[in-house]
Scaffold this active site. Structure first.
Site, PDB file in Angstrom:
ATOM      1  N   GLU A 163       0.841  -1.196   0.000  1.00 52.97           N
ATOM      2  CA  GLU A 163       0.000   0.000   0.000  1.00 52.97           C
ATOM      3  C   GLU A 163       0.873   1.243   0.000  1.00 52.97           C
ATOM      4  O   GLU A 163       1.758   1.390   0.841  1.00 52.97           O
ATOM      5  CB  GLU A 163      -0.914   0.014   1.227  1.00 52.97           C
ATOM      6  N   GLY A 212      -7.471   2.563   2.366  1.00 54.02           N
ATOM      7  CA  GLY A 212      -7.894   2.922   1.019  1.00 54.02           C
ATOM      8  C   GLY A 212      -8.745   4.175   0.954  1.00 54.02           C
ATOM      9  O   GLY A 212      -8.795   4.991   1.877  1.00 54.02           O
ATOM     10  N   THR A 213      -9.439   4.324  -0.173  1.00 51.39           N
ATOM     11  CA  THR A 213     -10.311   5.479  -0.372  1.00 51.39           C
ATOM     12  C   THR A 213     -11.375   5.550   0.711  1.00 51.39           C
ATOM     13  O   THR A 213     -11.659   6.618   1.261  1.00 51.39           O
ATOM     14  CB  THR A 213     -10.982   5.397  -1.756  1.00 51.39           C
ATOM     15  N   LYS A 222     -19.137  10.503   6.139  1.00 54.42           N
ATOM     16  CA  LYS A 222     -20.147  10.273   7.169  1.00 54.42           C
ATOM     17  C   LYS A 222     -19.933  11.189   8.366  1.00 54.42           C
ATOM     18  O   LYS A 222     -20.901  11.593   9.023  1.00 54.42           O
ATOM     19  CB  LYS A 222     -20.158   8.810   7.611  1.00 54.42           C
ATOM     20  N   GLY A 240     -23.469  15.573 -11.439  1.00 51.33           N
ATOM     21  CA  GLY A 240     -23.723  14.159 -11.194  1.00 51.33           C
ATOM     22  C   GLY A 240     -24.747  13.975 -10.095  1.00 51.33           C
ATOM     23  O   GLY A 240     -24.544  14.420  -8.958  1.00 51.33           O
ATOM     24  N   GLY A 286     -22.477  12.630  -5.207  1.00 52.35           N
ATOM     25  CA  GLY A 286     -22.876  14.016  -5.424  1.00 52.35           C
ATOM     26  C   GLY A 286     -23.950  14.476  -4.463  1.00 52.35           C
ATOM     27  O   GLY A 286     -23.882  15.581  -3.908  1.00 52.35           O
ATOM     28  N   ASP A 307     -13.339  -3.029  -6.415  1.00 54.96           N
ATOM     29  CA  ASP A 307     -13.716  -2.114  -7.484  1.00 54.96           C
ATOM     30  C   ASP A 307     -13.041  -2.396  -8.812  1.00 54.96           C
ATOM     31  O   ASP A 307     -13.478  -1.892  -9.851  1.00 54.96           O
ATOM     32  CB  ASP A 307     -13.398  -0.664  -7.076  1.00 54.96           C
ATOM     33  N   HIS A 338     -42.353  -2.917  18.417  1.00 54.94           N
ATOM     34  CA  HIS A 338     -43.122  -1.665  18.267  1.00 54.94           C
ATOM     35  C   HIS A 338     -42.739  -0.711  19.394  1.00 54.94           C
ATOM     36  O   HIS A 338     -42.612  -1.130  20.540  1.00 54.94           O
ATOM     37  CB  HIS A 338     -44.618  -1.966  18.341  1.00 54.94           C
TER      38      HIS A 338
END
Length: 467
Positions: free
Chosen positions: A35, A42-43, A53, A181, A186, A314, A446
């Site tokens: 890496e 990573g991304t 987030k 986008g 986006g 990916d 509930h």
């Protein structure tokens, strides 16, 4: 037999790569991971899922207090402000904590971090930062990067025309942000800056937002974002951009051609998709060719056509999602170890973390019909859900799509404040081959948002209670 330095060498330490490395090490295989980033993850962990987030959550808190429903519940505030530097600092802290956690797991599992970018010399040999390493099995998990838009040059350092990485690091709240986008990235990042005070215009080439999602979800999305103050320019393309000082002028026109006009802004986010990271790997040195979309083809077990070389995440076909890559990372390690690693690509949930959230798993109604299914559909509005109604979260619905003959659930689509959490139930039900009746007759606590899934399943049977 050749004497290899490693049993498994993983190229890339994103969600697919680091998980593959950890699982391989757990299975007793001597493992390394190459890496080139300063940090692991990573991304996703560095400039994607996690930092976005953090900004989404912070901006949600600000809007809730400054302009949202907090006052309806007696929360009285005055002079609410956003300190952007503090928000960005909290984002950085979250990234540091999680990327540091991956480094700890590497040490715990005795995984060698080869710091640098790997390039194939042959099918069992790579070079990393000038040093050669050999492995019996090499897993390509290099992820993806943002797709460029012709005639619109991204310069994240300048902070005027940015990609998703630059949009996460803006040091100011734009007056007018144009998002090119209308997909997940986006709309998520556009939501952050709209909540903090920016005017946001979304330019989308297609006639609806969220390509690939269910038609009912896409129609409702446009209504929701317009209500939130987004300006939507659908069926529109961007043909050029000119930056003068701190202002950018976009040339736009109808997607079908003609009706050219200009759009001015002080920030532009280019978010038209992502492409596989395969350049610089030296794939030509091992005779591994790419498909028409620039991806690596594999078999069901994630083997490439080159013996000893595997690929996940990916860089192979399928949705570019961190959790898909993670599951494939586990599976590929288990396959290498001689076990049976399986990923059910028909049950991969997807989530948009806006407010409300949008989530789906399985087939859209359109795709189900195109595949030859006669379908039964049940819908239940969140407005009729007691928890959503009490929380003043009326937007959205749950939609269950089932085969009319077998009643087996083919897809579930949700718009709700916690749709990303709710969709896990639907995915698990589909993994076990559930029918809509199975969900309808499963007792749900509930009051919860998830009761809407039960009611939508009951609606497939023609017997919802609360509508």
């Amino acid at each position: 037999m050749a004497d290899y330095q490693y049993d498994v060498l993983v190229i890339g330490a994103g969600p697919g790569g680091y998980v593959a490395a950890i699982r391989a090490a757990q299975l007793g295989l001597k493992t390394a991971c190459a890496e080139g980033r300063e940090t692991l993850g990573g991304t996703c962990l560095n400039v994607g899922c996690i930092p976005s987030k953090a900004l989404l959550h912070g901006s949600e808190l600000f809007e809730e207090v400054a302009h949202g429903t907090a006052a309806k519940f007696g929360v009285k505030t005055t002079g609410v402000e956003i300190d952007l530097s503090v928000l960005q600092g909290e984002k950085a802290a979250a990234v540091k904590d999680l990327t540091g956690g991956i480094e700890f797991l590497f040490k715990k599992n005795k995984i060698d971090w080869l710091k640098g970018y790997a390039q194939f010399k042959d099918a069992h040999t790579v070079e990393v930062a000038g040093t050669t390493y050999t492995a019996k099995h090499i897993v390509i998990a290099t992820g993806s990067s943002v797709m460029p838009l012709p005639n619109v040059e991204v310069d994240n350092d300048a902070g005027i025309i940015v990609d998703s990485t630059g949009a996460l690091a803006l040091d100011r709240i734009p007056e007018h942000l144009v998002v090119i986008g209308g997909g997940v990235i986006g709309l998520e990042l556009g939501s952050v800056w709209r909540r903090l005070g920016a005017k946001v215009t979304v330019v989308e080439f297609l006639d609806q937002l969220f390509p690939g999602m269910d038609g009912d979800v896409r129609k409702e999305a446009a209504k929701i974002f317009k209500k939130q103050g987004f300006e939507l320019k659908l069926s529109t393309k961007v043909t050029g951009a000119q930056v003068e000082g701190k202002t950018v002028t976009l040339d736009i026109e109808a997607a079908a051609g003609g009706n050219a006009e200009q759009l001015k802004a002080d920030a532009v986010l280019v978010a038209i998709g992502r492409r596989a990271n395969t350049s610089g790997l030296g794939l030509e040195n091992i005779g591994l060719e790419l498909n028409a979309r620039g991806q690596i083809e594999t078999d069901h077990d994630f083997r490439t056509k080159v013996d000893g070389v595997w690929a996940i995440g990916d860089v192979i076909p399928g949705p570019m999602l961190a959790h898909k890559a993670e599951d494939e990372g586990i599976a590929v390690a288990e396959n290498i170890a001689g076990l049976t690693g399986i990923v059910n690509h028909d049950v991969i949930p997807g989530v948009v973390y806006t407010t409300p959230e949008f989530a789906g798993v399985g087939l859209t109604e359109e795709a189900a019909k195109a595949a030859g299914h006669t379908v039964k559909v049940g819908k239940f509005p969140m407005l009729a859900n007691s928890r959503a109604k009490t929380n003043r979260e009326p937007d959205g619905f749950v939609k269950v799509i089932a085969d009319a003959t077998t009643d087996r659930v083919l897809g579930v689509w949700i718009i709700a404040s916690v749709a990303g959490t709710m969709i896990a139930q639907a995915a698990q039900a589909m993994e076990f081959g559930a029918t809509s009746e199975d969900i309808a007759y499963t007792c749900h606590a509930h009051p919860t948002h998830s009761e809407a899934i039960k009611e939508a399943a009951m609606a497939v049977q023609g017997k919802p209670i609360h509508i």
